[in-house]
Design an enzyme around this catalytic site. Sequence first.
Site, PDB file in Angstrom:
ATOM      1  N   CYS A   1      13.893  10.246   6.470  1.00 18.05           N
ATOM      2  CA  CYS A   1      13.858   9.705   7.838  1.00 18.05           C
ATOM      3  C   CYS A   1      15.212   9.838   8.514  1.00 18.05           C
ATOM      4  O   CYS A   1      15.293  10.056   9.714  1.00 18.05           O
ATOM      5  CB  CYS A   1      13.427   8.252   7.801  1.00 18.05           C
ATOM      6  SG  CYS A   1      14.321   7.313   6.578  1.00 18.05           S
TER       7      CYS A   1
ATOM      8  N   LYS B   1       0.844  -1.197   0.000  1.00 19.39           N
ATOM      9  CA  LYS B   1       0.000   0.000   0.000  1.00 19.39           C
ATOM     10  C   LYS B   1       0.880   1.249   0.000  1.00 19.39           C
ATOM     11  O   LYS B   1       1.588   1.517   0.964  1.00 19.39           O
ATOM     12  CB  LYS B   1      -0.879   0.035   1.250  1.00 19.39           C
ATOM     13  CG  LYS B   1      -1.892   1.174   1.173  1.00 19.39           C
ATOM     14  CD  LYS B   1      -2.439   1.565   2.527  1.00 19.39           C
ATOM     15  CE  LYS B   1      -1.758   2.754   3.134  1.00 19.39           C
ATOM     16  NZ  LYS B   1      -1.854   4.022   2.401  1.00 19.39           N
TER      17      LYS B   1
ATOM     18  N   GLU C   1      10.552   0.435  10.016  1.00 13.42           N
ATOM     19  CA  GLU C   1      11.561   1.468   9.743  1.00 13.42           C
ATOM     20  C   GLU C   1      10.885   2.787  10.073  1.00 13.42           C
ATOM     21  O   GLU C   1       9.994   3.216   9.352  1.00 13.42           O
ATOM     22  CB  GLU C   1      11.948   1.466   8.260  1.00 13.42           C
ATOM     23  CG  GLU C   1      12.444   0.153   7.726  1.00 13.42           C
ATOM     24  CD  GLU C   1      13.876  -0.120   8.130  1.00 13.42           C
ATOM     25  OE1 GLU C   1      14.523   0.782   8.693  1.00 13.42           O
ATOM     26  OE2 GLU C   1      14.327  -1.248   7.906  1.00 13.42           O
TER      27      GLU C   1
ATOM     28  N   GLU D   1      11.087  14.874  15.578  1.00 14.75           N
ATOM     29  CA  GLU D   1      11.333  14.870  14.140  1.00 14.75           C
ATOM     30  C   GLU D   1      10.442  15.902  13.462  1.00 14.75           C
ATOM     31  O   GLU D   1       9.230  15.917  13.662  1.00 14.75           O
ATOM     32  CB  GLU D   1      11.001  13.483  13.607  1.00 14.75           C
ATOM     33  CG  GLU D   1      11.289  13.335  12.148  1.00 14.75           C
ATOM     34  CD  GLU D   1      11.014  11.928  11.660  1.00 14.75           C
ATOM     35  OE1 GLU D   1       9.965  11.380  12.019  1.00 14.75           O
ATOM     36  OE2 GLU D   1      11.849  11.401  10.924  1.00 14.75           O
TER      37      GLU D   1
ATOM     38  N   GLU E   1       4.663   6.747  15.409  1.00 17.18           N
ATOM     39  CA  GLU E   1       3.316   6.593  15.973  1.00 17.18           C
ATOM     40  C   GLU E   1       2.578   5.442  15.277  1.00 17.18           C
ATOM     41  O   GLU E   1       2.003   4.584  15.928  1.00 17.18           O
ATOM     42  CB  GLU E   1       2.493   7.886  15.819  1.00 17.18           C
ATOM     43  CG  GLU E   1       2.858   8.960  16.813  1.00 17.18           C
ATOM     44  CD  GLU E   1       4.357   9.286  16.811  1.00 17.18           C
ATOM     45  OE1 GLU E   1       4.912   9.498  15.709  1.00 17.18           O
ATOM     46  OE2 GLU E   1       4.956   9.275  17.892  1.00 17.18           O
TER      47      GLU E   1
END
Length: 819
Positions: free
Chosen positions: A301, A193, A267, A398, A248
């Site tokens: 990331c 997805k 990840e 972040e 989250e």
Amino acid sequence: MVSVRELFRTMEYGPAPESPQAAYAWLDEHGRKFGLFINNRWVYPEGAHYVPSYNPATGEVLAETVQAGREEVDQAVSTARQAFETWSRTPGSVRARYLYAIARHVQKHHRLLAVLESLDNGKPLRESRDIDVPLVARHFYYHAGWAQLMERELPQYQPLGVVAQIIPWNFPLLMLAWKIAPAIALGNTVVIKPASYTRLSALLFAEILAEAGLPPGVVNILTGSGEVGAMLATHPDVDKVAFTGSTEVGRTLRQLTAGSGKRLSLELGGKSPFIVFDDADLDSAIEGVVDAIWFNQGQVCCAGSRLLLQENIAERFLRKLKARMNRLRVGDPLDKAIDMGAIVDRTQWETIHRWVQTGQAEGGLCYQPDIPLPEKGWFYPPTLITGLDAAASTVQEEIFGPVLVSLTFRSPAEAVELANNTRYGLAASVWTENINLALDVARQIKAGTVWLNSTNLFDAAAGFGGYRESGFGREGGKEGLFEYLSPRGMPRPRPDLTSLGLDPATNRPRGPVAWGEHIPGRPARPEAVRANGYASPRIDRTPKMYIGGRQVRPDGGYVLPVFDPQGRLIGQVGDGNRKDIRDAVEAARRAGPAWASRHGHHRAQILYYIAENLDVRREEFAARLVEMTAVTHQAALEEVEAAINRLLTYAAWADKYGGTVQETPLRGITVAVNEPVGVIGIVCPQEYPLLAFVSLMAPAIARGNTVVIVPSSLHPLAATDFYQVLDTSDVPPGVVNIVTGDRDHLTKTLVQHEDVDAVWYFGSAEGSYWVEYESACNMKRTWVNYGLLRDWMSSEQGEGEEFLRQATQVKNIWMPGGA
Ligand code: NDP
């Protein structure tokens, strides 16, 4: 019209636009409306809802795509299941050819893929063309190689089955390749997805798969919302979930899949440090910063979003950096002469902006260069925030945008401390001309990737993934293969959790939660004892617990009786509580750094010594096993012998599992170092009270971890006898800690402890569920058995590489070379 003379004076770039026409033509071919890709066909579900995909640089609608629903999820999973039957039996050499073909077709459509990616995501074409798409092809080539070699090189492994993959929007095509290539190379089938903001390149890729002749059903692509991701993750016929995205959502997926027997790799996010020492080549480091935080508009990331500068160069460095920022060009992603494109979506733009305001409210000084930004579209200027406190939320959280925060340090020790002062652990960059310093710092940073004098280097041959809350599992490298394999002959467990009454929507028990609620000093007594009373209370010795190298009484002051199978009292052990676990974890944490930095040879010596001392007391331990479990003397001796042998096996492994050199295209060396995981909580099974205890403790400590062990609660006396062996074998205090007591209660405390890095649990299906569910608190790694018994005597199940892998995490260190 600008004159040549004027151009020479200003050195201004001219526009270098890429035409979007080929991408538009492809979109038009589909009527700018896309279905789902199931079984190599486009599926347009009846009555489906379509959502627009925008170009964030202009706001124009590029196309519409379907929102899949439950029915399509079922259809895609069952298609993948059917395809698995054939694909998993297709010889590796044949699968390899399909992967080669995919790589070739990606190369053929290189330009189209790159342009479409930039249109849909807003990233500069320079990046999608020169980084993303070449890496996509590279991942398929690399994993084609593993498909070719699998039968010979990995004969003891098998594919997992149907894999659900959920990916983010920052590298839509690259993340797709990172996920699909290893999965299908090793014989799994996939339902993937894409993220909602960026669905189009996945759909073009679907066509490329069909064009390359990949058999129907091997890869299925479902567009849909996050809900579809959750449906996939909880689908009973999915065997593995691989996710890249926010911490989250990663946490939610950990909870949703808890106890199911599904494999999970995550990840997640990061807040990676970019450390510059005063002897670094500052100009190179400046270019490094540009790459670290403004590559892909900082939506990376592993972006180097925390700049840590040695104090004596900070001012000069920041001056240079600002000068460089003044020259950055933000603009049309399809212009090949720009540095930064558009932010993926308005919502993300707003989040970034809010963070910048927060940074200022937290006392930071914000610098944004006065450079032109396009009037339309979601463009954000490169941003630097200085003067923040290390604890400020802007420094800790972040931001996922082009925002750099900067702090200073004085000594290497302080640099390491600041670098590790985060809940994340994805990557780090270290800049210094001093190789000793670089390597020393690289080893101390808790992150899955460390780049020396470089940044944001990726390759299929080097695994990528996090420490701590950046997730677990690796993508790429040989280490990444095991995310898609299980040991041969060990099919996916499908535990029965009906007793827990789980709500399918949340995977939480509907009723009151009872796990680990324990009343101290009120042990459950076996039936026989309840009926007949204690038959033969003849033991007066109370073994203690073993914490920080000392024998200690339980904090609560209670003991638990230990019975033999006939219900006779054969001893008592301390009834450990929360405080005992906390003390044990503290002791293990304190012992960690020194133990981890010991040479493998020294750790081996200690394991040999433990084996030697156990050997001296083999009869005593055998007698204890006979007494506790009523096995024959011969069987007990065999168990002791197997335990001794296991200690010798891991003594052997103590200096033979350090890592490898990865064959990346870097001019220099990329090394994969197998580092310890840290503090591991181990909950032993009830069976084989000595052998299982040793089989779990030995690999963990051999590879430099420190452990808190909860021994078999039915038969704990072998473990409490064992600390006398440890005491006489030079095991440093705190390396092994033993806490006896109520298993569920102790397990719960261990798994909820924020300073425990991993929990290994060998107990019931329900206990396994809880361990996985509760581990989401700090995303600790877990290894559980879902209630399945292991044959601890056999070398296939009781020892081996699986144990070593669980005891290590891979750090890739990239070291460029060149005079
Ligand atoms: P999200 O976690 O929101 O989304 C990632 C994917 O998960 C999307 O496909 C999303 O679908 C889907 N999703 C959302 N909610 C659920 C759910 N409840 N169950 C299952 N799937 C769900 O992250 P973003 O896409 O916003 O990406 C940004 C984040 O990802 C950053 O924090 C970044 O650090 C991290 N990231 C980490 C990387 C790594 O390698 N470690 C790489 C790239 C990003 P939808 O889009 O439809 O909402």
